[in-house]
Design a protein around this motif. Structure first.
Motif, mmCIF file in Angstrom:
data_model
loop_
_atom_site.group_PDB
_atom_site.id
_atom_site.type_symbol
_atom_site.label_atom_id
_atom_site.label_comp_id
_atom_site.label_asym_id
_atom_site.label_seq_id
_atom_site.Cartn_x
_atom_site.Cartn_y
_atom_site.Cartn_z
ATOM 1 N N ALA A 4 0.828 -1.206 0.000
ATOM 2 C CA ALA A 4 0.000 0.000 0.000
ATOM 3 C C ALA A 4 0.863 1.257 0.000
ATOM 4 O O ALA A 4 0.585 2.224 -0.722
ATOM 5 N N THR A 5 1.923 1.240 0.785
ATOM 6 C CA THR A 5 2.822 2.390 0.846
ATOM 7 C C THR A 5 3.475 2.647 -0.509
ATOM 8 O O THR A 5 3.551 3.793 -0.967
ATOM 9 N N ALA A 6 3.935 1.599 -1.164
ATOM 10 C CA ALA A 6 4.577 1.762 -2.475
ATOM 11 C C ALA A 6 3.593 2.339 -3.492
ATOM 12 O O ALA A 6 3.939 3.255 -4.253
ATOM 13 N N PHE A 7 2.362 1.833 -3.506
ATOM 14 C CA PHE A 7 1.363 2.368 -4.433
ATOM 15 C C PHE A 7 0.993 3.807 -4.076
ATOM 16 O O PHE A 7 0.789 4.644 -4.962
ATOM 17 N N ALA A 8 0.926 4.117 -2.783
ATOM 18 C CA ALA A 8 0.626 5.486 -2.362
ATOM 19 C C ALA A 8 1.749 6.439 -2.742
ATOM 20 O O ALA A 8 1.499 7.569 -3.189
ATOM 21 N N GLU A 9 2.985 5.995 -2.587
ATOM 22 C CA GLU A 9 4.121 6.835 -2.994
ATOM 23 C C GLU A 9 4.069 7.122 -4.490
ATOM 24 O O GLU A 9 4.366 8.250 -4.919
ATOM 25 N N GLN A 10 3.687 6.117 -5.280
ATOM 26 C CA GLN A 10 3.526 6.333 -6.723
ATOM 27 C C GLN A 10 2.418 7.347 -6.991
ATOM 28 O O GLN A 10 2.563 8.233 -7.837
ATOM 29 N N ALA A 11 1.303 7.225 -6.276
ATOM 30 C CA ALA A 11 0.176 8.147 -6.468
ATOM 31 C C ALA A 11 0.568 9.572 -6.106
ATOM 32 O O ALA A 11 0.197 10.522 -6.802
ATOM 33 N N VAL A 12 1.313 9.734 -5.030
ATOM 34 C CA VAL A 12 1.780 11.065 -4.633
ATOM 35 C C VAL A 12 2.605 11.678 -5.764
ATOM 36 O O VAL A 12 2.404 12.838 -6.144
ATOM 37 N N ALA A 13 3.519 10.909 -6.325
ATOM 38 C CA ALA A 13 4.365 11.410 -7.409
ATOM 39 C C ALA A 13 3.544 11.668 -8.671
ATOM 40 O O ALA A 13 3.646 12.745 -9.276
ATOM 41 N N ASP A 14 2.699 10.716 -9.056
ATOM 42 C CA ASP A 14 1.928 10.824 -10.297
ATOM 43 C C ASP A 14 0.911 11.960 -10.257
ATOM 44 O O ASP A 14 0.603 12.557 -11.282
ATOM 45 N N ARG A 15 0.383 12.257 -9.072
ATOM 46 C CA ARG A 15 -0.670 13.274 -8.949
ATOM 47 C C ARG A 15 -0.127 14.636 -8.520
ATOM 48 O O ARG A 15 -0.891 15.547 -8.236
ATOM 49 N N GLY A 16 1.199 14.745 -8.461
ATOM 50 C CA GLY A 16 1.802 16.031 -8.122
ATOM 51 C C GLY A 16 1.536 16.469 -6.690
ATOM 52 O O GLY A 16 1.363 17.654 -6.416
ATOM 53 N N LEU A 17 1.540 15.523 -5.769
ATOM 54 C CA LEU A 17 1.211 15.818 -4.371
ATOM 55 C C LEU A 17 2.423 15.824 -3.448
ATOM 56 O O LEU A 17 2.255 15.872 -2.230
ATOM 57 N N ARG A 18 3.621 15.789 -4.010
ATOM 58 C CA ARG A 18 4.817 15.839 -3.148
ATOM 59 C C ARG A 18 4.793 17.124 -2.339
ATOM 60 O O ARG A 18 4.499 18.196 -2.848
ATOM 61 N N GLY A 19 5.107 16.991 -1.049
ATOM 62 C CA GLY A 19 5.092 18.143 -0.156
ATOM 63 C C GLY A 19 3.720 18.439 0.412
ATOM 64 O O GLY A 19 3.588 19.263 1.316
ATOM 65 N N ARG A 20 2.694 17.780 -0.115
ATOM 66 C CA ARG A 20 1.334 17.977 0.396
ATOM 67 C C ARG A 20 0.791 16.729 1.071
ATOM 68 O O ARG A 20 -0.029 16.829 1.967
ATOM 69 N N VAL A 21 1.219 15.572 0.601
ATOM 70 C CA VAL A 21 0.782 14.305 1.184
ATOM 71 C C VAL A 21 2.027 13.524 1.582
ATOM 72 O O VAL A 21 2.878 13.242 0.744
ATOM 73 N N ASP A 22 2.130 13.219 2.853
ATOM 74 C CA ASP A 22 3.209 12.376 3.362
ATOM 75 C C ASP A 22 2.657 10.980 3.592
ATOM 76 O O ASP A 22 1.530 10.826 4.071
ATOM 77 N N VAL A 23 3.457 9.974 3.274
ATOM 78 C CA VAL A 23 3.054 8.584 3.450
ATOM 79 C C VAL A 23 3.950 7.963 4.509
ATOM 80 O O VAL A 23 5.172 8.045 4.436
ATOM 81 N N VAL A 24 3.305 7.355 5.517
ATOM 82 C CA VAL A 24 3.995 6.720 6.631
ATOM 83 C C VAL A 24 3.577 5.250 6.646
ATOM 84 O O VAL A 24 2.430 4.926 6.341
ATOM 85 N N THR A 25 4.486 4.380 7.022
ATOM 86 C CA THR A 25 4.129 2.978 7.188
ATOM 87 C C THR A 25 4.844 2.415 8.404
ATOM 88 O O THR A 25 5.880 2.932 8.826
ATOM 89 N N GLY A 26 4.278 1.369 8.954
ATOM 90 C CA GLY A 26 4.892 0.706 10.090
ATOM 91 C C GLY A 26 4.025 -0.435 10.580
ATOM 92 O O GLY A 26 2.906 -0.635 10.113
ATOM 93 N N GLY A 27 4.570 -1.168 11.517
ATOM 94 C CA GLY A 27 3.853 -2.296 12.090
ATOM 95 C C GLY A 27 3.921 -2.257 13.603
ATOM 96 O O GLY A 27 4.806 -1.630 14.190
ATOM 97 N N THR A 28 2.970 -2.916 14.230
ATOM 98 C CA THR A 28 2.947 -2.976 15.687
ATOM 99 C C THR A 28 3.947 -3.991 16.225
ATOM 100 O O THR A 28 4.371 -3.895 17.370
ATOM 101 N N ASP A 29 4.332 -4.965 15.390
ATOM 102 C CA ASP A 29 5.338 -5.966 15.738
ATOM 103 C C ASP A 29 6.098 -6.315 14.463
ATOM 104 O O ASP A 29 5.872 -7.362 13.856
#
Length: 164
Positions: A15-40
């Motif tokens: 999901a993070t990789a696809f979201a990072e692509q969407a941010v770049a493709d839609r010109g949202l760099r600097g407006r949308v930050d993508v964070v990922t992580g796990g509880t364990d």
């Protein structure tokens, strides 16, 4: 925007990789930050996930699962869990939009099942970004911020570039 699961080794990485692509493709760099992580978090991204993403031209081989903390999520407007619960890391005062996509875990699944999960995640990420586009989230308003208030407020507590 955050994508969270238990191990941060499969669904949330895709999901993070696809979201990072969407941010770049839609010109949202600097407006949308993508964070990922796990509880364990696991030690590495699952091999079958790396292979499935490679099939669509995305390289996850250098990614390392990481722990997500309440601080990571405090400024997120959207937290998407992958069929697991992030309540233990969501700050008590957090008022963002929490969605659970209820996806199967690709760990140990056959390549066709992992590809189906990957494609479902890709479609859901695209739909989420379409929703953001339709609502105006992630776009600057009249005062140059995406806070929706038109008052020049810096709602992320940072450098004046409010993010979704």
């Amino acid at each position: 925007m955050a994508f969270v699961c238990v191990q941060n080794a499969g669904r949330s990485q895709m999901a993070t990789a696809f979201a990072e692509q969407a941010v770049a493709d839609r010109g949202l760099r600097g407006r949308v930050d993508v964070v990922t992580g796990g509880t364990d978090p696991a030690d590495r991204v699952h091999d079958e996930v790396v292979a499935a993403m490679r099939d669509v031209g995305v390289d996850l081989s250098d990614r390392t699962p990481r722990e997500v903390t309440p601080d990571d999520l405090a400024d997120c407007d959207y937290v998407v869990t992958m069929g697991c619960d992030a309540a233990s890391v969501c700050p008590a005062t957090w008022s963002g939009d929490n969605r659970d996509w209820g996806l199967d875990d690709p760990d140990g699944a056959d390549p066709e099942a992992v590809a189906a999960i990957r494609d479902d995640i890709r479609d859901r990420v695209a739909a989420l970004f379409d929703e953001l586009d339709a609502s105006g989230a992630g776009r600057a308003d009249d005062d140059g911020h995406n806070d929706g208030e038109g008052d020049g407020a810096d709602n992320d507590g940072g450098d004046g570039s409010d993010t979704v």
